[in-house]
Write a protein that holds these residues in place. Structure first.
Motif, PDB file in Angstrom:
ATOM      1  N   PRO A  85     -19.809 -77.878  57.278  1.00  0.00           N
ATOM      2  CA  PRO A  85     -19.343 -78.821  58.308  1.00  0.00           C
ATOM      3  C   PRO A  85     -20.197 -78.730  59.570  1.00  0.00           C
ATOM      4  O   PRO A  85     -20.783 -77.689  59.868  1.00  0.00           O
ATOM      5  CB  PRO A  85     -17.914 -78.357  58.603  1.00  0.00           C
ATOM      6  N   ARG A  86     -20.224 -79.841  60.296  1.00  0.00           N
ATOM      7  CA  ARG A  86     -20.954 -79.892  61.545  1.00  0.00           C
ATOM      8  C   ARG A  86     -20.331 -78.964  62.580  1.00  0.00           C
ATOM      9  O   ARG A  86     -19.120 -78.860  62.670  1.00  0.00           O
ATOM     10  CB  ARG A  86     -20.863 -81.309  62.100  1.00  0.00           C
ATOM     11  N   ARG A  87     -21.201 -78.330  63.366  1.00  0.00           N
ATOM     12  CA  ARG A  87     -20.739 -77.477  64.458  1.00  0.00           C
ATOM     13  C   ARG A  87     -21.291 -78.038  65.755  1.00  0.00           C
ATOM     14  O   ARG A  87     -22.481 -78.333  65.842  1.00  0.00           O
ATOM     15  CB  ARG A  87     -21.222 -76.046  64.244  1.00  0.00           C
ATOM     16  N   ARG A  88     -20.430 -78.188  66.725  1.00  0.00           N
ATOM     17  CA  ARG A  88     -20.828 -78.781  67.999  1.00  0.00           C
ATOM     18  C   ARG A  88     -22.009 -78.013  68.612  1.00  0.00           C
ATOM     19  O   ARG A  88     -22.007 -76.800  68.653  1.00  0.00           O
ATOM     20  CB  ARG A  88     -19.647 -78.779  68.950  1.00  0.00           C
ATOM     21  N   SER A  89     -23.013 -78.749  69.011  1.00  0.00           N
ATOM     22  CA  SER A  89     -24.228 -78.244  69.668  1.00  0.00           C
ATOM     23  C   SER A  89     -24.996 -77.198  68.852  1.00  0.00           C
ATOM     24  O   SER A  89     -25.660 -76.337  69.403  1.00  0.00           O
ATOM     25  CB  SER A  89     -23.922 -77.717  71.078  1.00  0.00           C
ATOM     26  N   GLN A  90     -24.876 -77.282  67.524  1.00  0.00           N
ATOM     27  CA  GLN A  90     -25.687 -76.432  66.651  1.00  0.00           C
ATOM     28  C   GLN A  90     -26.352 -77.308  65.598  1.00  0.00           C
ATOM     29  O   GLN A  90     -25.770 -78.295  65.156  1.00  0.00           O
ATOM     30  CB  GLN A  90     -24.830 -75.391  65.943  1.00  0.00           C
ATOM     31  N   GLY A  91     -27.532 -76.937  65.195  1.00  0.00           N
ATOM     32  CA  GLY A  91     -28.256 -77.692  64.190  1.00  0.00           C
ATOM     33  C   GLY A  91     -27.745 -77.402  62.792  1.00  0.00           C
ATOM     34  O   GLY A  91     -26.827 -76.604  62.599  1.00  0.00           O
ATOM     35  N   PRO A  92     -28.355 -78.051  61.816  1.00  0.00           N
ATOM     36  CA  PRO A  92     -27.936 -77.857  60.434  1.00  0.00           C
ATOM     37  C   PRO A  92     -28.290 -76.465  59.918  1.00  0.00           C
ATOM     38  O   PRO A  92     -29.190 -75.804  60.436  1.00  0.00           O
ATOM     39  CB  PRO A  92     -28.717 -78.931  59.669  1.00  0.00           C
ATOM     40  N   THR A  93     -27.565 -76.035  58.894  1.00  0.00           N
ATOM     41  CA  THR A  93     -27.868 -74.776  58.216  1.00  0.00           C
ATOM     42  C   THR A  93     -28.907 -75.088  57.148  1.00  0.00           C
ATOM     43  O   THR A  93     -28.677 -75.918  56.279  1.00  0.00           O
ATOM     44  CB  THR A  93     -26.600 -74.192  57.563  1.00  0.00           C
ATOM     45  N   PHE A  94     -30.044 -74.436  57.235  1.00  0.00           N
ATOM     46  CA  PHE A  94     -31.107 -74.724  56.292  1.00  0.00           C
ATOM     47  C   PHE A  94     -30.855 -74.044  54.953  1.00  0.00           C
ATOM     48  O   PHE A  94     -30.382 -72.916  54.898  1.00  0.00           O
ATOM     49  CB  PHE A  94     -32.462 -74.299  56.857  1.00  0.00           C
ATOM     50  N   TYR A  95     -31.199 -74.747  53.896  1.00  0.00           N
ATOM     51  CA  TYR A  95     -31.115 -74.194  52.554  1.00  0.00           C
ATOM     52  C   TYR A  95     -32.299 -73.234  52.413  1.00  0.00           C
ATOM     53  O   TYR A  95     -33.441 -73.609  52.685  1.00  0.00           O
ATOM     54  CB  TYR A  95     -31.180 -75.324  51.540  1.00  0.00           C
ATOM     55  N   PRO A  96     -32.062 -71.998  52.000  1.00  0.00           N
ATOM     56  CA  PRO A  96     -33.103 -70.963  52.061  1.00  0.00           C
ATOM     57  C   PRO A  96     -34.393 -71.271  51.295  1.00  0.00           C
ATOM     58  O   PRO A  96     -35.457 -70.873  51.732  1.00  0.00           O
ATOM     59  CB  PRO A  96     -32.433 -69.722  51.482  1.00  0.00           C
ATOM     60  N   VAL A  97     -34.322 -71.961  50.173  1.00  0.00           N
ATOM     61  CA  VAL A  97     -35.534 -72.178  49.381  1.00  0.00           C
ATOM     62  C   VAL A  97     -36.039 -73.623  49.468  1.00  0.00           C
ATOM     63  O   VAL A  97     -36.885 -74.030  48.684  1.00  0.00           O
ATOM     64  CB  VAL A  97     -35.318 -71.770  47.902  1.00  0.00           C
ATOM     65  N   ALA A  98     -35.527 -74.387  50.429  1.00  0.00           N
ATOM     66  CA  ALA A  98     -35.968 -75.775  50.582  1.00  0.00           C
ATOM     67  C   ALA A  98     -37.352 -75.823  51.218  1.00  0.00           C
ATOM     68  O   ALA A  98     -37.699 -74.990  52.051  1.00  0.00           O
ATOM     69  CB  ALA A  98     -34.980 -76.551  51.441  1.00  0.00           C
ATOM     70  N   CYS A  99     -38.119 -76.814  50.807  1.00  0.00           N
ATOM     71  CA  CYS A  99     -39.428 -77.027  51.409  1.00  0.00           C
ATOM     72  C   CYS A  99     -39.253 -77.753  52.738  1.00  0.00           C
ATOM     73  O   CYS A  99     -38.504 -78.719  52.832  1.00  0.00           O
ATOM     74  CB  CYS A  99     -40.306 -77.884  50.494  1.00  0.00           C
ATOM     75  N   ALA A 100     -39.919 -77.277  53.769  1.00  0.00           N
ATOM     76  CA  ALA A 100     -39.856 -77.925  55.067  1.00  0.00           C
ATOM     77  C   ALA A 100     -41.226 -77.828  55.720  1.00  0.00           C
ATOM     78  O   ALA A 100     -41.700 -76.732  55.964  1.00  0.00           O
ATOM     79  CB  ALA A 100     -38.805 -77.265  55.949  1.00  0.00           C
ATOM     80  N   PRO A 101     -41.890 -78.910  55.996  1.00  0.00           N
ATOM     81  CA  PRO A 101     -41.428 -80.260  55.688  1.00  0.00           C
ATOM     82  C   PRO A 101     -41.641 -80.591  54.208  1.00  0.00           C
ATOM     83  O   PRO A 101     -42.419 -79.919  53.535  1.00  0.00           O
ATOM     84  CB  PRO A 101     -42.329 -81.132  56.549  1.00  0.00           C
ATOM     85  N   GLN A 102     -40.965 -81.591  53.766  1.00  0.00           N
ATOM     86  CA  GLN A 102     -41.086 -82.048  52.384  1.00  0.00           C
ATOM     87  C   GLN A 102     -41.707 -83.438  52.424  1.00  0.00           C
ATOM     88  O   GLN A 102     -41.264 -84.288  53.204  1.00  0.00           O
ATOM     89  CB  GLN A 102     -39.706 -82.073  51.720  1.00  0.00           C
ATOM     90  N   ALA A 103     -42.702 -83.684  51.611  1.00  0.00           N
ATOM     91  CA  ALA A 103     -43.449 -84.938  51.676  1.00  0.00           C
ATOM     92  C   ALA A 103     -42.565 -86.167  51.468  1.00  0.00           C
ATOM     93  O   ALA A 103     -42.658 -87.137  52.215  1.00  0.00           O
ATOM     94  CB  ALA A 103     -44.582 -84.923  50.650  1.00  0.00           C
TER      95      ALA A 103
END
Length: 182
Positions: A85-103
């Motif tokens: 769930p969204r948390r006020r004034s906090q960014g998203p929780t990143f998925y540990p093995v996701a590519c960032a940036p992804q083409a």
């Protein structure tokens, strides 16, 4: 491992114990119809919403991704984020093995604009059309330049709030037109 993860999610979602067995060990396949068009298996949920007339839902996804981008380095969308769930004034929780940036995620904002605006092309009549456009709340104006069919080009501006959108043709070269349905 998968069962442990299921139990954590089931606890979080407060799924009753008697329903958990049915989900863990289904006796038959369940078919679910969703307004999702998945052409590449990655980016098309919002395109499916728009395709079936759910522009407000596509705009909501756009707003969420735009909001998430404000917390991400260089505003680049990652491959995916965790579904917490969204948390006020906090960014998203990143998925540990996701590519960032992804083409492929680089095209996501453009696809979201197309989905929200109902943007399409009819080459036979040299028409660029906007079918029931909706602007996300964070956008009041979108200017599209160089939309082309064949050798003809058109620039248009869409302004407004939500589904109250007006279109203005800024320039045109050749036999091309733009239409909008509301």
């Amino acid at each position: 491992m998968a069962r442990e993860q299921f139990q954590v999610i089931a606890d979080y979602l407060a799924i009753p114990e008697d329903e958990r067995d049915r989900l863990l060990y289904p006796k038959r396949a369940i078919a679910v119809a969703c307004p999702i068009h998945r052409d590449d298996g990655k980016t098309s949920v919002f395109m499916g919403f728009a395709r079936y007339g759910f522009r407000a839902e596509a705009a909501r996804i756009f707003e969420g991704l735009f909001s998430a981008c404000t917390y991400i380095d260089l505003r680049r969308l990652p491959e995916l984020v965790c579904g917490f769930p969204r948390r006020r004034s906090q960014g998203p929780t990143f998925y540990p093995v996701a590519c960032a940036p992804q083409a492929w995620s680089a095209a996501t904002p453009l696809s979201l604009v197309q989905s929200c605006l109902g943007l399409g092309f009819d080459p036979a009549s040299a028409t660029v059309f906007f079918d029931r456009p909706m602007l996300p709340h964070f956008l009041e104006e979108v200017v599209l330049r160089g939309l082309s069919i064949g050798t003809s080009r058109i620039d248009v501006a869409l302004r407004g709030r939500g589904s109250d959108v007006a279109m203005t043709v800024l320039s045109r070269t050749g036999e091309i037109r733009a239409t909008m349905t509301s």
